[in-house]
Write an enzyme that holds these catalytic residues in place. Structure first.
Site, mmCIF file in Angstrom:
data_model
loop_
_atom_site.group_PDB
_atom_site.id
_atom_site.type_symbol
_atom_site.label_atom_id
_atom_site.label_comp_id
_atom_site.label_asym_id
_atom_site.label_seq_id
_atom_site.Cartn_x
_atom_site.Cartn_y
_atom_site.Cartn_z
ATOM 1 N N LYS A 83 -24.713 -14.467 -3.120
ATOM 2 C CA LYS A 83 -25.670 -13.410 -2.769
ATOM 3 C C LYS A 83 -25.013 -12.577 -1.665
ATOM 4 O O LYS A 83 -24.996 -12.969 -0.502
ATOM 5 C CB LYS A 83 -26.994 -13.993 -2.296
ATOM 6 N N ASP B 240 0.826 -1.214 0.000
ATOM 7 C CA ASP B 240 0.000 0.000 0.000
ATOM 8 C C ASP B 240 0.861 1.265 0.000
ATOM 9 O O ASP B 240 0.523 2.266 -0.646
ATOM 10 C CB ASP B 240 -0.921 0.011 1.223
ATOM 11 N N LYS C 74 -31.458 -19.039 -0.227
ATOM 12 C CA LYS C 74 -30.938 -18.454 1.004
ATOM 13 C C LYS C 74 -30.663 -19.553 2.026
ATOM 14 O O LYS C 74 -31.512 -20.411 2.278
ATOM 15 C CB LYS C 74 -31.917 -17.430 1.575
ATOM 16 N N CYS D 124 -48.563 0.165 29.434
ATOM 17 C CA CYS D 124 -48.545 1.277 30.381
ATOM 18 C C CYS D 124 -49.633 2.253 29.942
ATOM 19 O O CYS D 124 -49.658 2.672 28.781
ATOM 20 C CB CYS D 124 -47.182 1.965 30.384
ATOM 21 N N ASP E 286 0.689 4.350 -2.600
ATOM 22 C CA ASP E 286 0.445 5.735 -2.166
ATOM 23 C C ASP E 286 1.505 6.691 -2.709
ATOM 24 O O ASP E 286 1.210 7.846 -3.033
ATOM 25 C CB ASP E 286 0.410 5.814 -0.642
ATOM 26 N N GLU F 23 -23.916 -17.386 -8.442
ATOM 27 C CA GLU F 23 -22.979 -16.413 -7.873
ATOM 28 C C GLU F 23 -23.380 -16.098 -6.439
ATOM 29 O O GLU F 23 -24.547 -16.266 -6.059
ATOM 30 C CB GLU F 23 -22.947 -15.134 -8.717
ATOM 31 N N SER G 59 -36.222 -6.806 -7.910
ATOM 32 C CA SER G 59 -35.760 -7.600 -6.777
ATOM 33 C C SER G 59 -35.809 -9.071 -7.182
ATOM 34 O O SER G 59 -36.323 -9.421 -8.253
ATOM 35 C CB SER G 59 -36.639 -7.347 -5.547
ATOM 36 N N ARG H 226 -30.531 1.425 -5.876
ATOM 37 C CA ARG H 226 -31.672 0.716 -6.443
ATOM 38 C C ARG H 226 -32.967 1.498 -6.235
ATOM 39 O O ARG H 226 -33.825 1.546 -7.100
ATOM 40 C CB ARG H 226 -31.798 -0.672 -5.799
#
Length: 698
Positions: free
Chosen positions: A140, A49, A340, A452, A53, A138, A98, A161
């Site tokens: 998620k 790095d 998922k 309450c 820089d 691929e 989506s 989006r």
């Protein structure tokens, strides 16, 4: 006075130096972008790095000495300029849909069958398909979806989006992300005139930990998870703050392409990677659905070591021609689905059970846990909903419990590990007094929640103020949850009316942490603007039990102003359509309670508009004129309140419950009992696609 010869010599030397500088500038730019590509796209950095820089500093020095050489796509121009005033909304050239989710192998196979049916693919007697379908899998990624637009190879615009139709312009922030090239590598292949690449912006796990360590050292509230941190970062007004967060990006889709030289998605991904955009190394092309499932199982074992959050695998039909034939629902592509994984769980111990008070006075239990790392974040608390939930799961103080994040966001206790229960595990008793004000707590008939009943309870007041200022109610910019707590802690907010007296306390406001002149002026302007929202928005914001936006609008339109509403008796209120005796009793109680009347008087004195806005008469007949309509479920394109106003302006009557008087039900995703009742009564039902068609907005 210098001679003509010496002047000419100086010009020549300057021209030579400028030419030499221009050559070095181009060399440095190419070298810097090459190292960016090696680091972010190919994952094989060649230099440290510090060396990178130094190259960047040399380029900055040369451009400072020769400003005529500076171009918008120079690596030095990633961060520059002043903070912007706000975000403008821009319509997507192609809608960002989506993706539907699935959670098991059976549902994945059912999707596969729908794909085959949609393409008209049949098998012969030997089981051979009439047409091949291949898939791309691929990761998620748990981040924020954005769309990058390149024109003539240069980054022209970046949008969130949003609602899929339009998003916020975040170009100034996206330019700070080193993983995203400002100029595509035209040496790697032909660059389309217009190229829109969709992808995910996210924060790697190690960077998220660094950010939170710094926030802790600065005395700031920690981010809950990397996704929230990424979303909040992209909505910063100052790009210099965004640059400090070191966001990452991975491409995973396409928008507008001109021309469209690709036949399939896998070719598109390969091309954008050659052009310099990062693509996941875990993309896999699968010839069969069995291969897709094998990849899903294998990736589940790999994803923990990626260094960034993933919660599943996205599966897409590879062929663009087949994608076009399959098309879209109103919400999602039919050619794509997300598998998922089950929510990540962790084991921990219940140290105690505390009680918190919501805006409506609901007193709910919270499990105080020994810290446990789940899905990349530390969990210390989990909601327990109510006493019935505690008793059903038999959760006791001292128990070892299994905790998971529902949707990998909200922690919840799944079950007790009973075999590890200590002998002194203590049962929990419901509180008899409010933990905030000490007032009485009741459990009303046919309800599971404790409540309450003190309308001046401090904890309720803060939650009510947060709700009142929210976008769906009074929409006061700058008065979010943190600001309400900060102002209340400073003694500046003790009632609804105090919101409209904040302009008298400018000096005290300026003393608050992170409250600058501009932020204060924006807050006060937002408060002043909220005075014009009208009676319906005020009623929806006051937190009156059983009164949501629809009931608030009906009450406002029926009575016209707050005095007429306050003067109505229970019978008159119950006679209003949609009210009924329970809701009428709640409204009557609020306006005849000392605290409720005090709130209205404060708002009157502040000049808040407490009249009903004039209902616009529709211009001529429309498809919705005179029809009673009920909205249910989640709509992708339309905000619920904005849609109600639009339908009302077209002559419709929007109500909150389905009855024999209902003419039409518009049902979005996850529509529940209202849709069932509509079908049982034989009422006409539209999905969102039919509504879009009726509006002529397709």
């Amino acid at each position: 006075m210098p001679s003509e010869e010496s002047t000419w010599g100086g010009i020549v030397r300057m021209a030579f130096m400028s030419k030499s500088a221009a050559k070095r500038v181009e060399e440095l730019r190419r070298e810097i972008e090459r190292h960016n590509r090696l680091y972010y796209v190919e994952a094989r950095p060649e230099i440290e790095d510090r060396a990178f820089d130094e190259l960047l500093k040399e380029l900055e020095s040369l451009e400072a000495a020769h400003p005529e050489l500076v171009t918008p796509d120079s690596p030095t121009q990633r961060v520059g300029g002043q903070p912007i005033e706000g975000f403008r909304t821009v319509r997507h050239a192609r809608r960002m849909y989506s993706i539907d989710n699935t959670y098991n192998k059976e549902d994945l196979e059912a999707w596969h069958q729908r794909v085959l049916k949609g393409l008209g693919i049949e098998a012969n007697l030997l089981g051979e398909a009439s047409e091949a379908v291949e898939f791309v899998c691929e990761p998620k990624i748990d981040g924020v979806a954005v769309s990058l637009r390149y024109e003539e190879g240069r980054l022209a615009q970046a949008l969130t989006r949003g609602d899929g139709v339009a998003g916020d312009d975040i170009t100034h922030n996206v330019r700070t992300i080193r993983a995203i090239p400002l100029k595509l590598d035209d040496e790697a292949g032909k660059v389309p005139r217009v190229l829109e690449v969709r992808g995910e912006v996210f924060i790697p796990a190690n960077e998220f930990e660094r950010i939170n360590r710094k926030r802790a050292a600065d005395g700031l509230e920690l981010f809950a998870n990397p996704r929230n941190a990424a979303a909040g970062t992209l909505k910063q007004l100052d790009p210099r703050q965004v640059a400090e967060r070191r966001l990452m990006f991975l491409a995973h889709g396409r928008g507008e392409l001109e021309p469209e030289p690709f036949d399939c998605y896998s070719d598109f991904l390969s091309a954008v990677e050659r052009l310099g955009l990062p693509v996941s190394k875990h993309v896999r092309r699968c010839a069969t659905i069995e291969g897709v499932w094998a990849h899903i199982e294998a990736f589940d074992k790999e994803r923990a070591g990626l260094g960034y959050g993933t919660d599943g695998v996205v599966i897409k039909v590879d062929s663009f021609e087949q994608q076009e034939r399959l098309g879209y629902t109103s919400k999602s592509p039919r050619w794509c689905i997300a598998y998922k994984y089950a929510s990540e769980q962790g084991e921990t111990r219940v140290k105690g059970i505390s009680w918190q008070v919501g805006k409506g006075g609901t007193v709910t239990p919270v499990a105080e846990l020994e810290p446990v790392l789940i899905a990349g974040t530390t969990v210390k608390r989990a909601g327990l909903h109510n006493m019935d939930e505690i008793e059903r799961k038999d959760i006791r103080i001292g128990d070892t419990v299994i905790v998971e994040k529902a949707g990998e966001i909200i922690p919840q206790v799944v079950r007790v590990v009973e075999e590890r229960r200590p002998k002194d595990a203590a049962r929990t008793r419901p509180p008899e007094k409010c933990p905030s004000c000490g007032g009485p707590v009741v459990r009303e008939e046919d309800e599971v929640a404790l409540r309450c009943i003190n309308p001046e309870c401090p904890a309720q007041l803060r939650e009510r103020l947060i709700w009142f200022a929210g976008r769906g109610q009074m929409d006061i910019e700058g008065l979010g949850e943190k600001s309400v707590h900060q102002l209340a802690d400073a003694g500046l907010l003790r009632s609804f009316g105090d919101i409209y007296l904040l302009h008298r306390h400018r000096d005290q406001l300026m003393e608050l942490d992170r409250m600058g002149e501009k932020k204060m002026e924006n807050l006060l302007a937002g408060i002043e603007e909220s005075k014009t929202r009208g009676l319906a928005r005020v009623l929806a914001g006051l937190g009156i039990r059983h009164i949501g936006s629809t009931a608030a609008r009906i009450l406002a339109e029926t009575f016209g102003n707050v005095d007429a509403l306050m003067g109505a008796n229970v019978e008159e209120l119950a006679a209003v359509e949609e009210m009924g005796p329970i809701t009428a009793g709640s409204v009557h109680q609020f306006f005849h309670d000392r605290a409720g009347r005090h709130v209205i008087e404060e708002l009157k004195e502040a000049g808040v508009d407490l009249t009903a806005p004039k209902r616009q008469k529709p211009k001529g007949d429309s498809l919705f004129s005179g029809r009673t309509i009920v909205l249910t479920g989640t709509l992708e394109r339309y905000d619920r309140k904005a849609l109600e106003e639009k339908l009302t302006a077209l002559g419709a009557k929007v109500t909150g419950s389905v009855s024999k008087k209902t003419d039409l039900v518009i049902a979005g995703e996850k529509a529940g009992s209202k849709l069932d009742r509509a079908r049982a009564l034989g009422i006409e039902v539209w999905d969102e696609a039919r509504l879009i068609e009726a509006f002529g907005e397709g």
